[in-house]
Design a protein around this motif. Structure first.
Motif, PDB file in Angstrom:
ATOM      1  N   PRO A  76       0.834  -1.205   0.000  1.00 20.86           N
ATOM      2  CA  PRO A  76       0.000   0.000   0.000  1.00 20.86           C
ATOM      3  C   PRO A  76       0.866   1.251   0.000  1.00 20.86           C
ATOM      4  O   PRO A  76       1.744   1.397   0.861  1.00 20.86           O
ATOM      5  CB  PRO A  76      -0.793  -0.126   1.310  1.00 20.86           C
ATOM      6  CG  PRO A  76      -0.752  -1.587   1.641  1.00 20.86           C
ATOM      7  CD  PRO A  76       0.573  -2.073   1.149  1.00 20.86           C
ATOM      8  N   THR A  77       0.636   2.124  -0.967  1.00 18.07           N
ATOM      9  CA  THR A  77       1.488   3.305  -1.102  1.00 18.07           C
ATOM     10  C   THR A  77       0.701   4.463  -1.684  1.00 18.07           C
ATOM     11  O   THR A  77       0.038   4.318  -2.711  1.00 18.07           O
ATOM     12  CB  THR A  77       2.694   3.031  -2.030  1.00 18.07           C
ATOM     13  OG1 THR A  77       3.386   1.854  -1.599  1.00 18.07           O
ATOM     14  CG2 THR A  77       3.656   4.213  -2.046  1.00 18.07           C
ATOM     15  N   ASP A  78       0.789   5.611  -1.032  1.00 21.29           N
ATOM     16  CA  ASP A  78       0.287   6.858  -1.590  1.00 21.29           C
ATOM     17  C   ASP A  78       1.481   7.553  -2.229  1.00 21.29           C
ATOM     18  O   ASP A  78       2.385   8.023  -1.529  1.00 21.29           O
ATOM     19  CB  ASP A  78      -0.318   7.731  -0.497  1.00 21.29           C
ATOM     20  CG  ASP A  78      -0.898   9.040  -1.032  1.00 21.29           C
ATOM     21  OD1 ASP A  78      -0.616   9.393  -2.203  1.00 21.29           O
ATOM     22  OD2 ASP A  78      -1.624   9.719  -0.286  1.00 21.29           O
ATOM     23  N   HIS A  79       1.509   7.622  -3.543  1.00 16.31           N
ATOM     24  CA  HIS A  79       2.672   8.152  -4.255  1.00 16.31           C
ATOM     25  C   HIS A  79       2.769   9.670  -4.204  1.00 16.31           C
ATOM     26  O   HIS A  79       3.700  10.240  -4.780  1.00 16.31           O
ATOM     27  CB  HIS A  79       2.693   7.629  -5.692  1.00 16.31           C
ATOM     28  CG  HIS A  79       3.099   6.196  -5.778  1.00 16.31           C
ATOM     29  ND1 HIS A  79       4.380   5.788  -6.074  1.00 16.31           N
ATOM     30  CD2 HIS A  79       2.380   5.051  -5.558  1.00 16.31           C
ATOM     31  CE1 HIS A  79       4.442   4.474  -6.047  1.00 16.31           C
ATOM     32  NE2 HIS A  79       3.243   3.994  -5.744  1.00 16.31           N
ATOM     33  N   LEU A  80       1.853  10.309  -3.511  1.00 17.51           N
ATOM     34  CA  LEU A  80       1.992  11.733  -3.228  1.00 17.51           C
ATOM     35  C   LEU A  80       2.787  11.977  -1.953  1.00 17.51           C
ATOM     36  O   LEU A  80       3.150  13.118  -1.653  1.00 17.51           O
ATOM     37  CB  LEU A  80       0.614  12.393  -3.097  1.00 17.51           C
ATOM     38  CG  LEU A  80      -0.110  12.677  -4.413  1.00 17.51           C
ATOM     39  CD1 LEU A  80      -1.546  13.111  -4.153  1.00 17.51           C
ATOM     40  CD2 LEU A  80       0.629  13.726  -5.232  1.00 17.51           C
ATOM     41  N   ASP A  81       3.072  10.930  -1.224  1.00 16.37           N
ATOM     42  CA  ASP A  81       3.801  11.023   0.028  1.00 16.37           C
ATOM     43  C   ASP A  81       5.223  10.502  -0.182  1.00 16.37           C
ATOM     44  O   ASP A  81       5.444   9.292  -0.269  1.00 16.37           O
ATOM     45  CB  ASP A  81       3.094  10.191   1.104  1.00 16.37           C
ATOM     46  CG  ASP A  81       3.753  10.297   2.470  1.00 16.37           C
ATOM     47  OD1 ASP A  81       4.924  10.726   2.544  1.00 16.37           O
ATOM     48  OD2 ASP A  81       3.102   9.938   3.460  1.00 16.37           O
ATOM     49  N   PRO A  82       6.209  11.398  -0.284  1.00 12.45           N
ATOM     50  CA  PRO A  82       7.585  10.950  -0.545  1.00 12.45           C
ATOM     51  C   PRO A  82       8.088   9.930   0.462  1.00 12.45           C
ATOM     52  O   PRO A  82       8.851   9.019   0.093  1.00 12.45           O
ATOM     53  CB  PRO A  82       8.392  12.253  -0.478  1.00 12.45           C
ATOM     54  CG  PRO A  82       7.415  13.335  -0.836  1.00 12.45           C
ATOM     55  CD  PRO A  82       6.116  12.872  -0.242  1.00 12.45           C
ATOM     56  N   GLU A  83       7.688  10.056   1.715  1.00 11.03           N
ATOM     57  CA  GLU A  83       8.184   9.108   2.716  1.00 11.03           C
ATOM     58  C   GLU A  83       7.643   7.705   2.485  1.00 11.03           C
ATOM     59  O   GLU A  83       8.352   6.710   2.700  1.00 11.03           O
ATOM     60  CB  GLU A  83       7.843   9.609   4.119  1.00 11.03           C
ATOM     61  CG  GLU A  83       8.624  10.850   4.508  1.00 11.03           C
ATOM     62  CD  GLU A  83      10.121  10.725   4.237  1.00 11.03           C
ATOM     63  OE1 GLU A  83      10.724   9.717   4.664  1.00 11.03           O
ATOM     64  OE2 GLU A  83      10.691  11.609   3.566  1.00 11.03           O
ATOM     65  N   GLN A  84       6.396   7.603   2.033  1.00 12.19           N
ATOM     66  CA  GLN A  84       5.857   6.282   1.714  1.00 12.19           C
ATOM     67  C   GLN A  84       6.573   5.679   0.507  1.00 12.19           C
ATOM     68  O   GLN A  84       6.855   4.479   0.470  1.00 12.19           O
ATOM     69  CB  GLN A  84       4.352   6.366   1.449  1.00 12.19           C
ATOM     70  CG  GLN A  84       3.514   6.646   2.679  1.00 12.19           C
ATOM     71  CD  GLN A  84       2.029   6.488   2.418  1.00 12.19           C
ATOM     72  OE1 GLN A  84       1.595   5.578   1.702  1.00 12.19           O
ATOM     73  NE2 GLN A  84       1.232   7.367   3.016  1.00 12.19           N
TER      74      GLN A  84
END
Length: 306
Positions: A76-84
């Protein structure tokens, strides 16, 4: 299985935005060619993204990849969140030590798309959200994943978009925010091709034609099994293609040892089908973009473009 049937055995791929549609099909076809595929997205069995479709999840995509003959890994990854995204890339590095193929397919902005309004009449927040979902995500993912990809020569980056460079260059996509969102990946592929050249890397933009995604089928009130029923009201839907088509296109590119000849270019699933000889799931070879262009000056027969 042999190297002929699984030419991507041992290759590590990341399909960013693989919950449904083109991303899911690309992941599955890479798996069918033997690859290990990390699949990402925001919709899981426990959480639904703003797209609002709980029927497709990244866990299911990973299972389909494994069932096809590869190894699917859902993250699961939100690609708007650099840390994720950084955590995702670190995990791939830790578990596999390499990345051979990066597919930037993140989108999920169909629910924001409005036609028939001028830029100043459209909702600004919605327009900017489209740019975030379809452009910023790709930039963040490339920035963080490419250092791993260039560690070994021959890496491939695929920017998935809507429309070839030739088509989009002379046509307005009827919504400025959407137009910008879908032209940006074409330029990203062009620019990344220049940057990756010294590392032996290849970057291309790939577009499906009129794709029968899960959302498109829902909109037409049909399923993949009876999709032709929709042509009674919309005859041009007959030139549509299943997501399998673009999936096979990307898998063929990834397996081609001479793929660097395409670097920097914008390609359609139909273009690549002619080059590599694959077909859609039903055995046809649709050319949606050829049909659309022909329809601007005449009344082409769908049968001539399948």
């Amino acid at each position: 299985m042999t190297t002929e049937t699984t030419p991507l055995r041992g290759r590590i791929c990341l399909v960013a935005g693989a919950t449904r549609g083109a991303g899911r099909a690309i992941a599955v076809q890479l798996g069918a060619a033997g690859a290990t595929v990390y699949v990402t997205g925001r919709t899981t069995r426990d959480k639904v993204s703003e797209v609002g479709r709980a029927t497709e999840t990244i866990e299911e995509t990973a299972e389909l990849v494994t069932a096809a003959g590869g190894e699917g890994v859902a993250v699961p990854t939100d690609h708007l969140d650099p840390e994720q995204v950084r955590a995702l890339v670190d995990r791939i590095d830790r578990e596999r030590g390499r990345l051979d193929v990066l597919v930037n397919d993140v989108w999920g902005g169909e629910h924001l798309l409005v036609f028939g309004k001028k830029t100043w009449e459209n909702d600004l927040a919605g327009g900017l959200r489209m740019l975030e979902l379809g452009v910023r995500t790709h930039v963040i993912t490339s920035h963080l994943a490419l250092p791993l990809l260039i560690r070994n020569p021959g890496g491939l980056v695929v920017e998935v978009t809507d429309g070839t460079a030739a088509y989009n260059a002379t046509r307005f996509r009827e919504n400025l925010y959407y137009d910008l969102t879908k032209n940006a990946p074409v330029r990203m592929a062009f620019g990344l091709a220049k940057e990756l050249a010294e590392f032996g890397g290849t970057a291309v933009a790939v577009t499906p034609g009129w794709m029968r995604s899960e959302q498109m089928l829902t909109a037409f009130g049909v399923t993949e099994e009876n999709w032709r029923d929709a042509t009674a009201k919309t005859p041009d839907f007959g030139v549509s293609e299943s997501p399998v088509y673009v999936g096979r296109a990307v898998a063929a590119l990834a397996a081609d040892p001479d793929r660097h000849r395409w670097t920097g270019r914008s390609l359609s699933s139909g273009d690549l089908a002619r080059e590599y000889g694959f077909t859609d799931a039903d055995g046809s070879r649709p050319d949606a973009w050829g049909f659309i262009v022909a329809g601007e000056t005449g009344t082409p027969d769908v049968a001539d473009y399948r």
